[in-house]
Design a protein around this motif. Structure first.
Motif, mmCIF file in Angstrom:
data_model
loop_
_atom_site.group_PDB
_atom_site.id
_atom_site.type_symbol
_atom_site.label_atom_id
_atom_site.label_comp_id
_atom_site.label_asym_id
_atom_site.label_seq_id
_atom_site.Cartn_x
_atom_site.Cartn_y
_atom_site.Cartn_z
ATOM 1 N N ARG A 247 0.811 -1.222 0.000
ATOM 2 C CA ARG A 247 0.000 0.000 0.000
ATOM 3 C C ARG A 247 0.842 1.268 0.000
ATOM 4 O O ARG A 247 0.351 2.338 -0.392
ATOM 5 C CB ARG A 247 -0.956 -0.026 1.197
ATOM 6 C CG ARG A 247 -2.101 -1.030 0.987
ATOM 7 C CD ARG A 247 -2.893 -1.306 2.234
ATOM 8 N NE ARG A 247 -4.029 -2.198 1.932
ATOM 9 C CZ ARG A 247 -4.633 -2.960 2.819
ATOM 10 N NH1 ARG A 247 -4.241 -2.947 4.101
ATOM 11 N NH2 ARG A 247 -5.644 -3.737 2.450
ATOM 12 N N GLU A 248 2.086 1.151 0.418
ATOM 13 C CA GLU A 248 2.979 2.308 0.415
ATOM 14 C C GLU A 248 3.752 2.434 -0.891
ATOM 15 O O GLU A 248 4.434 3.429 -1.116
ATOM 16 C CB GLU A 248 3.959 2.206 1.597
ATOM 17 C CG GLU A 248 3.280 2.397 2.952
ATOM 18 C CD GLU A 248 4.233 2.225 4.114
ATOM 19 O OE1 GLU A 248 5.388 1.789 3.873
ATOM 20 O OE2 GLU A 248 3.844 2.534 5.257
ATOM 21 N N HIS A 249 3.647 1.427 -1.737
ATOM 22 C CA HIS A 249 4.405 1.451 -2.990
ATOM 23 C C HIS A 249 3.773 2.460 -3.962
ATOM 24 O O HIS A 249 2.565 2.436 -4.193
ATOM 25 C CB HIS A 249 4.420 0.060 -3.627
ATOM 26 C CG HIS A 249 5.446 -0.090 -4.707
ATOM 27 N ND1 HIS A 249 5.324 0.498 -5.943
ATOM 28 C CD2 HIS A 249 6.633 -0.751 -4.718
ATOM 29 C CE1 HIS A 249 6.372 0.203 -6.678
ATOM 30 N NE2 HIS A 249 7.183 -0.567 -5.957
ATOM 31 N N PRO A 250 4.589 3.359 -4.551
ATOM 32 C CA PRO A 250 4.019 4.428 -5.397
ATOM 33 C C PRO A 250 3.347 3.944 -6.671
ATOM 34 O O PRO A 250 2.513 4.656 -7.245
ATOM 35 C CB PRO A 250 5.247 5.300 -5.733
ATOM 36 C CG PRO A 250 6.422 4.397 -5.539
ATOM 37 C CD PRO A 250 6.051 3.473 -4.419
ATOM 38 N N ARG A 251 3.687 2.741 -7.150
ATOM 39 C CA ARG A 251 3.092 2.273 -8.399
ATOM 40 C C ARG A 251 1.970 1.256 -8.174
ATOM 41 O O ARG A 251 1.407 0.734 -9.145
ATOM 42 C CB ARG A 251 4.170 1.690 -9.314
ATOM 43 C CG ARG A 251 5.025 2.784 -9.983
ATOM 44 C CD ARG A 251 5.864 2.211 -11.108
ATOM 45 N NE ARG A 251 6.918 1.359 -10.622
ATOM 46 C CZ ARG A 251 8.120 1.776 -10.252
ATOM 47 N NH1 ARG A 251 8.405 3.071 -10.316
ATOM 48 N NH2 ARG A 251 9.037 0.940 -9.828
ATOM 49 N N LEU A 252 1.656 0.978 -6.924
ATOM 50 C CA LEU A 252 0.502 0.138 -6.618
ATOM 51 C C LEU A 252 -0.572 1.069 -6.078
ATOM 52 O O LEU A 252 -0.544 1.474 -4.919
ATOM 53 C CB LEU A 252 0.861 -0.948 -5.596
ATOM 54 C CG LEU A 252 2.036 -1.863 -5.973
ATOM 55 C CD1 LEU A 252 2.230 -2.937 -4.904
ATOM 56 C CD2 LEU A 252 1.830 -2.495 -7.334
ATOM 57 N N LYS A 253 -1.535 1.432 -6.909
ATOM 58 C CA LYS A 253 -2.483 2.492 -6.565
ATOM 59 C C LYS A 253 -3.521 2.052 -5.544
ATOM 60 O O LYS A 253 -4.062 2.866 -4.809
ATOM 61 C CB LYS A 253 -3.182 3.001 -7.823
ATOM 62 C CG LYS A 253 -2.239 3.672 -8.815
ATOM 63 C CD LYS A 253 -2.976 4.517 -9.814
ATOM 64 C CE LYS A 253 -3.573 5.753 -9.166
ATOM 65 N NZ LYS A 253 -4.166 6.679 -10.144
#
Length: 314
Positions: A247-253
């Motif tokens: 959830r904190e990953h910028p490319r996993l919306k």
């Protein structure tokens, strides 16, 4: 080789640009879906292509022939299935097709053969002596197609050919389109039914306010629009640390639990994001049991590109 080339075509009605410098190449042998909200300029563009309207500037070529300079040569290559029925209620089905065949110069034995062939192709062989006044809406639409194809045109233009008909006739027409294409005709197909265009088209062009705003296969349009990709993952384990990192990953919306050991993940940039997602799963020791892609349909893609539904007025 391009069957149709629009070259900077412009058409104005008073101060309104109905077609705004349209440049487009449609390749020989493809089924090309042309989409746009009401008033987008689709029908005007088709009428210019068919020689029914003159462009204010620019030109269209069909099979290398200029619509402006060689209108008769162009018309001999085209079969037009208009949105409004172009049949005569007082003539029989056979007489309708014969009338249009004669306009294309067919005579004698060849005329009779082509008329019978066209009526058989659209499933009206048993109604050749019947008049359209006795036909259902779907049968009239099929007769309309027969009148457009009896001269075996290189280019067939179908403008809303399934409006207001029953599902059986719609399926018959869609199968006919694919068959005509396999027989060698290039097809331009417009429809308000997005699923039709999605089912039969090799490439799609989207018009809005007179301009071509998107062009390509469905996959190419998805990439051009930056459309997000949605995946459903079934895993052997899920823990909070893994969910937090996702959830904190910028490319996993978006990362949502939608069932036992099942996640729905929306990727912002599908290629690199998927690699990152798989790395996170491996890092946390989660085995991927099943991966499914949730297909984006043409309807949602169209809405994203134009900001309007297909039936919206301009």
């Amino acid at each position: 080789m391009s069957m149709v080339v629009f070259d900077e075509v412009v058409k104005k009605y008073d101060s309104v640009l109905s077609v705004n410098h349209l440049s487009l190449a449609i390749e020989e042998g493809e089924i090309f879906g042309l989409l746009g909200p009401n008033g987008a300029g689709k029908s005007t563009s088709i009428h210019i292509l068919a020689g029914l309207l003159g462009a204010d500037s620019g030109d269209v070529k069909v099979g290398g022939h200029s619509v402006r300079k060689e209108p008769l040569a162009v018309k001999s290559l085209i079969g037009l299935v208009p949105q409004e029925l172009a049949i005569y209620e007082t003539l029989t089905a056979e007489e309708n097709v014969t009338f249009f065949a004669r306009l294309y110069g067919l005579r004698g034995k060849l005329l009779r053969e082509r008329v019978a062939e066209a009526l058989e192709f659209v499933g009206l062989s048993d109604r050749v002596k019947a008049k359209p006044a006795t036909f259902s809406g779907g049968m009239k639409r099929r007769l309309n197609i027969a009148c457009a194809i009896m001269h075996r045109p290189k280019l067939i233009i179908m403008d809303e050919p399934t409006v207001g008909i029953d599902p059986q006739s719609r399926n018959h027409i869609l199968e006919s389109v694919k068959t005509l294409n396999k027989m060698g005709s290039t097809i331009i197909y417009t429809s308000h039914y997005m699923e039709e265009v999605e089912a039969i088209s090799s490439r799609v062009g989207i018009m809005d306010r007179g301009r071509l705003i998107a062009l390509g296969t469905k996959e190419e349009l998805l990439r051009q629009s930056g459309q997000e990709e949605t995946l459903v993952l079934e895993l052997d384990r899920i823990d909070e640390a893994m969910l937090m990192e996702m959830r904190e990953h910028p490319r996993l919306k978006s990362v949502m639990e939608i069932g036992p050991l099942t996640l729905e993940v929306i990727l912002a940039e599908s290629t690199s994001a998927l690699q990152d997602l798989l790395f996170i799963l491996h890092k946390h020791g989660a085995a991927l049991l099943k991966l499914a892609r949730v297909e984006t349909d043409l309807e949602s893609l169209f809405l994203q590109i134009t900001g309007r539904t297909l039936r919206d007025q301009a």
